[in-house]
Design an enzyme around this catalytic site. Structure first.
Site, PDB file in Angstrom:
ATOM      1  N   LYS A 196       0.819  -1.215   0.000  1.00  0.00           N
ATOM      2  CA  LYS A 196       0.000   0.000   0.000  1.00  0.00           C
ATOM      3  C   LYS A 196       0.856   1.270   0.000  1.00  0.00           C
ATOM      4  O   LYS A 196       0.446   2.289  -0.526  1.00  0.00           O
ATOM      5  CB  LYS A 196      -0.968   0.003   1.183  1.00  0.00           C
ATOM      6  CG  LYS A 196      -1.858  -1.222   1.236  1.00  0.00           C
ATOM      7  CD  LYS A 196      -2.473  -1.514  -0.113  1.00  0.00           C
ATOM      8  CE  LYS A 196      -3.362  -2.761  -0.164  1.00  0.00           C
ATOM      9  NZ  LYS A 196      -2.818  -3.989   0.374  1.00  0.00           N
ATOM     10  N   TYR A 206     -11.163 -16.317   2.695  1.00  0.00           N
ATOM     11  CA  TYR A 206     -10.329 -15.123   2.859  1.00  0.00           C
ATOM     12  C   TYR A 206      -9.834 -15.063   4.310  1.00  0.00           C
ATOM     13  O   TYR A 206     -10.620 -15.237   5.242  1.00  0.00           O
ATOM     14  CB  TYR A 206     -11.119 -13.845   2.543  1.00  0.00           C
ATOM     15  CG  TYR A 206     -10.332 -12.624   2.964  1.00  0.00           C
ATOM     16  CD1 TYR A 206      -9.333 -12.108   2.152  1.00  0.00           C
ATOM     17  CD2 TYR A 206     -10.529 -12.040   4.212  1.00  0.00           C
ATOM     18  CE1 TYR A 206      -8.553 -11.040   2.569  1.00  0.00           C
ATOM     19  CE2 TYR A 206      -9.760 -10.970   4.642  1.00  0.00           C
ATOM     20  CZ  TYR A 206      -8.771 -10.473   3.807  1.00  0.00           C
ATOM     21  OH  TYR A 206      -8.001  -9.426   4.238  1.00  0.00           O
ATOM     22  N   TYR A 248      -2.228 -13.387   2.818  1.00  0.00           N
ATOM     23  CA  TYR A 248      -1.868 -13.027   1.432  1.00  0.00           C
ATOM     24  C   TYR A 248      -0.626 -13.753   0.914  1.00  0.00           C
ATOM     25  O   TYR A 248      -0.710 -14.635   0.063  1.00  0.00           O
ATOM     26  CB  TYR A 248      -1.634 -11.512   1.336  1.00  0.00           C
ATOM     27  CG  TYR A 248      -2.803 -10.676   1.730  1.00  0.00           C
ATOM     28  CD1 TYR A 248      -3.910 -10.555   0.884  1.00  0.00           C
ATOM     29  CD2 TYR A 248      -2.832  -9.989   2.936  1.00  0.00           C
ATOM     30  CE1 TYR A 248      -4.994  -9.775   1.239  1.00  0.00           C
ATOM     31  CE2 TYR A 248      -3.920  -9.211   3.301  1.00  0.00           C
ATOM     32  CZ  TYR A 248      -4.997  -9.108   2.455  1.00  0.00           C
ATOM     33  OH  TYR A 248      -6.068  -8.343   2.801  1.00  0.00           O
TER      34      TYR A 248
HETATM   35  N1  PLP Z   1      -0.436  -8.834  -0.028  1.00  0.00           N
HETATM   36  C1  PLP Z   1      -0.567  -8.121   1.103  1.00  0.00           C
HETATM   37  C2  PLP Z   1       0.448  -8.301   2.177  1.00  0.00           C
HETATM   38  C3  PLP Z   1      -1.644  -7.225   1.261  1.00  0.00           C
HETATM   39  O1  PLP Z   1      -1.750  -6.509   2.380  1.00  0.00           O
HETATM   40  C4  PLP Z   1      -2.596  -7.105   0.214  1.00  0.00           C
HETATM   41  C5  PLP Z   1      -3.757  -6.220   0.419  1.00  0.00           C
HETATM   42  O2  PLP Z   1      -4.896  -6.485   0.142  1.00  0.00           O
HETATM   43  C6  PLP Z   1      -2.414  -7.874  -0.948  1.00  0.00           C
HETATM   44  C7  PLP Z   1      -1.325  -8.724  -1.032  1.00  0.00           C
HETATM   45  C8  PLP Z   1      -3.351  -7.818  -2.107  1.00  0.00           C
HETATM   46  O3  PLP Z   1      -3.174  -6.632  -2.853  1.00  0.00           O
HETATM   47  P1  PLP Z   1      -4.401  -5.967  -3.583  1.00  0.00           P
HETATM   48  O4  PLP Z   1      -5.419  -5.686  -2.528  1.00  0.00           O
HETATM   49  O5  PLP Z   1      -3.864  -4.750  -4.226  1.00  0.00           O
HETATM   50  O6  PLP Z   1      -4.923  -6.942  -4.575  1.00  0.00           O
END
Ligand code: PLP
Length: 341
Positions: free
Chosen positions: A49, A270, A296
């Site tokens: 971010k 999720y 993630y």
């Molecule tokens: N990886 C991490 C550590 C994240 O905090 C996020 C946030 O959602 C993502 C991947 C996924 O990225 P995006 O939301 O831009 O698809």
């Protein structure tokens, strides 16, 4: 090159480092490198971010806003980074922290990301339920609250994704990779990236599509909703492409085939890791001391390892985009408890 078209406020140490994952490569028989957006900012452990927020914060400052308002899960990396960016530029932040999942632990709302937000003087507003990237009334109320107090809010949607400037950070990432490839004298045939609210993958799709030599951007879904993720990535990729073209940048056509989303590693839901997610997190940690989280990056590294083992990358080079997230590990200590240690 996007720096010339849009204002940008530096919040990270870019370009982020790229290095080869030597032991993992040897194990998989595939050359695997990592681009470390998890260590590319000094702001409260950084993450993807920060790269996106460089463009939104520049816009917020230009508009004279004094408070960043956003929304995410209780253990959201995004809201922690919004709070960090606000602190670093002398703004306030209000972040709605929702319950998106059933991770039953008494410290889930106390440690990790939410703790860092509290330490940085953020204003987390606990409440709301259910994963969705669409606008929520809790978020609207937070914006109203800032206005009622005489503040000037800047609205940042979940993941800084469905925002006009949300895709710029990772479109620019593609230029960074190309520059680093030139320095290293190598080419990455595949980029593996975790995807959820969509602007990370969408930005990459647009940025890489503008380059002469084509490559695959492989999104590993983490939302556990392939259709929703695909919709988000497609919309943001098209919007970002339009925006860049409107400012005089290269117009790219985003084809359906450019948006590759792999749904196989997102389960059971999720925010909930599978046994295979946890095993992959351990592998990356034991072999490379590279920390990935159960929400993630644990899922994207699982995808990379599994796909490599199944022969998907034979004779090719893979770049793993590490997007951060390790602060959430604290809230998931239970997943790693070993009765013998
Ligand atoms: N990886 C991490 C550590 C994240 O905090 C996020 C946030 O959602 C993502 C991947 C996924 O990225 P995006 O939301 O831009 O698809």
């Amino acid at each position: 090159a996007l720096d010339k078209l849009f204002p940008r406020k530096t919040l990270g140490f870019f370009p982020s480092p790229i290095h080869k994952l030597e032991r993992l490569s040897a194990m998989l028989g595939v050359e695997v490198w990592a681009k470390r957006d998890d260590v590319s900012s000094g702001l409260a452990f950084g993450g993807n971010k920060i790269r996106k927020l460089e463009w939104l914060v520049a816009d917020a400052l230009a508009k004279g806003c004094d408070t960043l308002v956003s929304i995410g899960n209780i253990q959201s990396n995004h809201t922690r980074q919004v709070c960090a960016a606000a602190a670093a530029v002398g703004m306030k932040s209000y972040t709605v922290q929702e319950t998106w999942l059933e991770w039953d632990d008494p410290v889930y709302d106390k440690v990790g990301n939410i703790l860092l937000t509290r330490i940085m003087g953020g204003n987390p507003i606990m409440g709301g339920y259910g994963y969705s990237t669409t606008e929520k009334d809790t978020w609207a109320r937070a914006l109203e609250e800032v206005r009622a107090k005489g503040g000037k809010p800047y609205a940042i949607p979940a993941g800084a994704s469905d925002h006009p400037l949300g895709g710029l950070g990772y479109a620019n990432f593609a230029d960074e990779v190309a520059m680093q490839e030139q320095q290293l004298g190598i080419f990455f045939d595949n980029i593996v990236v975790a995807t959820c609210t969509g602007s990370t993958q969408a930005g990459m799709v647009v940025g890489f599509a503008a380059q002469e030599k084509r490559r695959r951007v492989i999104g590993i879904d983490t939302a556990d909703d392939e259709a929703m993720t695909r919709r988000a990535v497609t919309k943001i990729a098209n919007d970002t492409s339009e925006l860049i073209a409107a400012k005089g940048g290269k117009r790219v056509v985003v084809r359906d085939a450019d948006i590759e989303i792999i749904p196989d590693y997102s389960g059971p839901a999720y925010g909930l890791p599978s046994e295979q997610t946890i095993a992959a997190i351990r592998t990356a940690a034991e072999m490379e001391a590279m920390l990935t989280d159960p929400v993630y990056e644990g899922k994207s590294i699982d995808g990379l390892i599994d796909m490599a083992k199944k022969g998907h990358f034979k004779g090719q080079r893979v770049l793993y985009a590490h997007l951060g997230g390790a602060p959430a590990l604290n809230a998931y200590y239970k997943a790693f408890e070993d009765p013998e240690n």
